[in-house]
Scaffold this active site. Sequence first.
Site, mmCIF file in Angstrom:
data_model
loop_
_atom_site.group_PDB
_atom_site.id
_atom_site.type_symbol
_atom_site.label_atom_id
_atom_site.label_comp_id
_atom_site.label_asym_id
_atom_site.label_seq_id
_atom_site.Cartn_x
_atom_site.Cartn_y
_atom_site.Cartn_z
ATOM 1 N N LYS A 94 0.322 0.899 -63.563
ATOM 2 C CA LYS A 94 1.339 2.050 -63.331
ATOM 3 C C LYS A 94 0.647 3.214 -64.180
ATOM 4 O O LYS A 94 -0.257 3.067 -65.042
ATOM 5 C CB LYS A 94 2.641 1.843 -63.870
ATOM 6 C CG LYS A 94 3.901 2.397 -63.520
ATOM 7 C CD LYS A 94 4.408 2.108 -62.138
ATOM 8 C CE LYS A 94 5.476 3.057 -61.866
ATOM 9 N NZ LYS A 94 6.405 2.476 -60.560
ATOM 10 N N GLY A 196 20.290 9.267 -53.355
ATOM 11 C CA GLY A 196 18.950 9.825 -53.309
ATOM 12 C C GLY A 196 18.161 9.346 -51.965
ATOM 13 O O GLY A 196 18.821 9.056 -51.065
ATOM 14 N N ASN A 197 16.921 9.094 -51.939
ATOM 15 C CA ASN A 197 16.049 9.009 -50.970
ATOM 16 C C ASN A 197 16.296 7.434 -50.344
ATOM 17 O O ASN A 197 16.675 7.306 -49.434
ATOM 18 C CB ASN A 197 14.768 8.927 -51.192
ATOM 19 C CG ASN A 197 14.203 10.332 -51.377
ATOM 20 O OD1 ASN A 197 14.742 11.284 -50.421
ATOM 21 N ND2 ASN A 197 13.422 10.770 -52.495
HETATM 22 P P1 NAD Z 1 16.040 9.707 -55.793
HETATM 23 O O1 NAD Z 1 15.541 10.463 -57.195
HETATM 24 O O2 NAD Z 1 15.812 10.360 -54.732
HETATM 25 O O3 NAD Z 1 17.605 9.358 -55.720
HETATM 26 C C1 NAD Z 1 18.350 9.022 -57.055
HETATM 27 C C2 NAD Z 1 19.650 9.605 -56.785
HETATM 28 O O4 NAD Z 1 20.436 9.218 -58.097
HETATM 29 C C3 NAD Z 1 19.515 10.960 -57.085
HETATM 30 O O5 NAD Z 1 20.251 11.639 -56.076
HETATM 31 C C4 NAD Z 1 20.359 11.403 -58.335
HETATM 32 O O6 NAD Z 1 21.010 12.535 -58.413
HETATM 33 C C5 NAD Z 1 21.113 10.173 -58.682
HETATM 34 N N1 NAD Z 1 21.569 10.004 -59.872
HETATM 35 C C6 NAD Z 1 21.050 10.117 -61.247
HETATM 36 N N2 NAD Z 1 21.872 9.716 -62.181
HETATM 37 C C7 NAD Z 1 23.061 9.248 -61.717
HETATM 38 C C8 NAD Z 1 24.081 8.785 -62.153
HETATM 39 N N3 NAD Z 1 24.399 8.349 -63.407
HETATM 40 N N4 NAD Z 1 25.100 8.364 -61.287
HETATM 41 C C9 NAD Z 1 24.940 8.667 -59.842
HETATM 42 N N5 NAD Z 1 23.985 9.119 -59.200
HETATM 43 C C10 NAD Z 1 22.704 9.444 -60.050
HETATM 44 O O7 NAD Z 1 15.234 8.344 -56.134
HETATM 45 P P2 NAD Z 1 15.068 7.088 -55.393
HETATM 46 O O8 NAD Z 1 13.716 7.193 -54.590
HETATM 47 O O9 NAD Z 1 15.973 7.263 -54.229
HETATM 48 O O10 NAD Z 1 15.051 5.866 -55.958
HETATM 49 C C11 NAD Z 1 16.278 5.198 -56.528
HETATM 50 C C12 NAD Z 1 15.808 4.412 -57.485
HETATM 51 O O11 NAD Z 1 15.305 3.258 -56.973
HETATM 52 C C13 NAD Z 1 15.181 4.825 -58.462
HETATM 53 O O12 NAD Z 1 15.398 3.937 -59.765
HETATM 54 C C14 NAD Z 1 13.718 4.374 -58.443
HETATM 55 O O13 NAD Z 1 13.008 3.971 -59.385
HETATM 56 C C15 NAD Z 1 14.074 3.022 -57.481
HETATM 57 N N6 NAD Z 1 12.833 2.632 -56.422
HETATM 58 C C16 NAD Z 1 12.449 3.587 -55.494
HETATM 59 C C17 NAD Z 1 11.670 3.152 -54.583
HETATM 60 C C18 NAD Z 1 11.243 4.231 -53.571
HETATM 61 O O14 NAD Z 1 10.775 3.880 -52.475
HETATM 62 N N7 NAD Z 1 11.706 5.285 -53.356
HETATM 63 C C19 NAD Z 1 10.946 1.965 -54.638
HETATM 64 C C20 NAD Z 1 11.432 1.153 -55.836
HETATM 65 C C21 NAD Z 1 12.269 1.555 -56.709
#
Ligand code: NAD
Length: 369
Positions: A94, A196-197
Site C-alpha cells: 500500500k 458512495g460508489n
Molecule cells: P466512497 O467515498 O465512494 O463512499 C463512501 C460514502 O460514505 C460517501 O458517500 C461518504 O459521504 C459516506 N460517509 C462518510 N462518513 C459517513 C458516515 N459517518 N455515515 C454515513 N455515510 C458516511 O467510497 P467507496 O469506494 O464506496 O468505499 C466505501 C468503503 O469501502 C471505504 O471504506 C473503502 O475503503 C472500502 N472499499 C472500497 C473498495 C472499492 O472498490 N471502492 C474496495 C474495498 C474496500
Amino acid sequence: MVEVNTVRETAQTNNEVLNPMTAMGHEQLVFCQDQATGLKAIIAIHNTVLGPALGGTRMWKYATEAEALNDVLRLSRGMTYKAAISGLNLGGGKAVIIGDSRTEKTEASMRRFGKFVDSLSGKYITAEDVGMTTKDMEYIHMETNHVAGKPEAYGGGGDPSPVTAYGVYMGMKASAHQLWGNDSLEGKTVVVQGAGNVGRNLIGYLNQEKANVLVSDIFEDKLKQVTSEYKVKVIDPADVYDVPMDVYAPCALGATVNTDTLNRLKCSIIAGAANNQLADEKLHGEMVMRKGMVYAPDFLINAGGLINCYSEVHGSYNRKMALTQAENIYNTTLEILKLSQQKNIPSYQAANSLAEQRIEAIGKIKLSR
Ligand code: NAD
C-alpha cells in the site's frame, strides 16, 4: 531546516520505523519526497511470497507523519491477507501520499509518484484508494507500467466499485445462508451506511432481491443520487446503530464495530465494504461472536476491487471474469463461517488462519526446486 542530528536522535529514541515493521512483518518501506512537486509519500511492502505487492495509494491530510506511517503499515498488511484469502497470486502493499487530495494534487506530483513506483521494478503495483481517481492512475501510468485501476479506455479495469459491491453482496448472502439456512435477503432489513460508489452498487443488488433497504450518508448529493436510482429509505447517520435491522452493511468508514456500537446494534449479520470494520480485531471480533452475530470478514468480502485489479495486471482485463471470481467470495465466506463455528473462534480469526496457511504452503513450494 531540521538538523540531520535531530532527525537521527528522534528516530533512535523512538524506534518509530523498524520496530513496527518488525512487529507487523513488513519486508520493505520506501520513503519518497520531492521538493519540486512537494510530494511526500510512503510505500509499504508487507509480503511478496505470493506475488508482487498490490495495493492502492491513499492521499490523505494526515495530522502527523506517525499517523501516515501507521496507516500504511496497517493497510499494507491487510492487503497481504486479502490477496491470500482470495486465492490471488499477489502480495500485500500500500502507499500513502501525505496531503490534501483536493488542493495539493498536481499532474507533476502524480507522475513523480509514478517514478517512485517504477523504481521498485514491479515489486509494488499501485492502484486507487481514498483521495485518488482513475485520472491519477492515468498520470501514474505515464511513468510506470506497475499500476492497476487505469481507465477502461486504456485497457484498464476502471472503477472497481461495482465488482467490490458484488463481492460484498455474495458475502452477505453466504452469511444469510449460514445463519438462516437460506441465502434469500427478500424482506430482510439491510442498513447500508454510506451511499458512495460501493454502497450504491450494493443497494442495486439488494433492490433486485426485494430487501428492505435503509441508507445513511453525510452528504445530501449522495442521498439524492441513491434515492433517484433506487427504492430506499433514508435514515439519519446518528440512528444507524439503533434502528431494528437484520443486516448492518458498513460502506463508509472503518472501526464502526466497537464497544459502543455493539451495545446498540440489533442486527444478526455484519457484512459491508469498509476496511478494518472491527475497531479492535480481537476484542470486538470476540464480542460479535458472543452476541451470536455473524460477521463476514471485511477483507474477504470487499476483495472484489483487488480481484478486478488482478484481472487487469494478469493479461487483458475482463470484467465478466472479475465478476465470476468475485462470485466465489460466497463459497469462501461460507467455508470461513463454518470453520469459525466448528472451532468456536471468531470469523476474522478463521479467515486470518486460512490466509496464513496459504502463504506458508506456497512459500514452501517456492523454496523447493
Ligand atoms: P466512497 O467515498 O465512494 O463512499 C463512501 C460514502 O460514505 C460517501 O458517500 C461518504 O459521504 C459516506 N460517509 C462518510 N462518513 C459517513 C458516515 N459517518 N455515515 C454515513 N455515510 C458516511 O467510497 P467507496 O469506494 O464506496 O468505499 C466505501 C468503503 O469501502 C471505504 O471504506 C473503502 O475503503 C472500502 N472499499 C472500497 C473498495 C472499492 O472498490 N471502492 C474496495 C474495498 C474496500
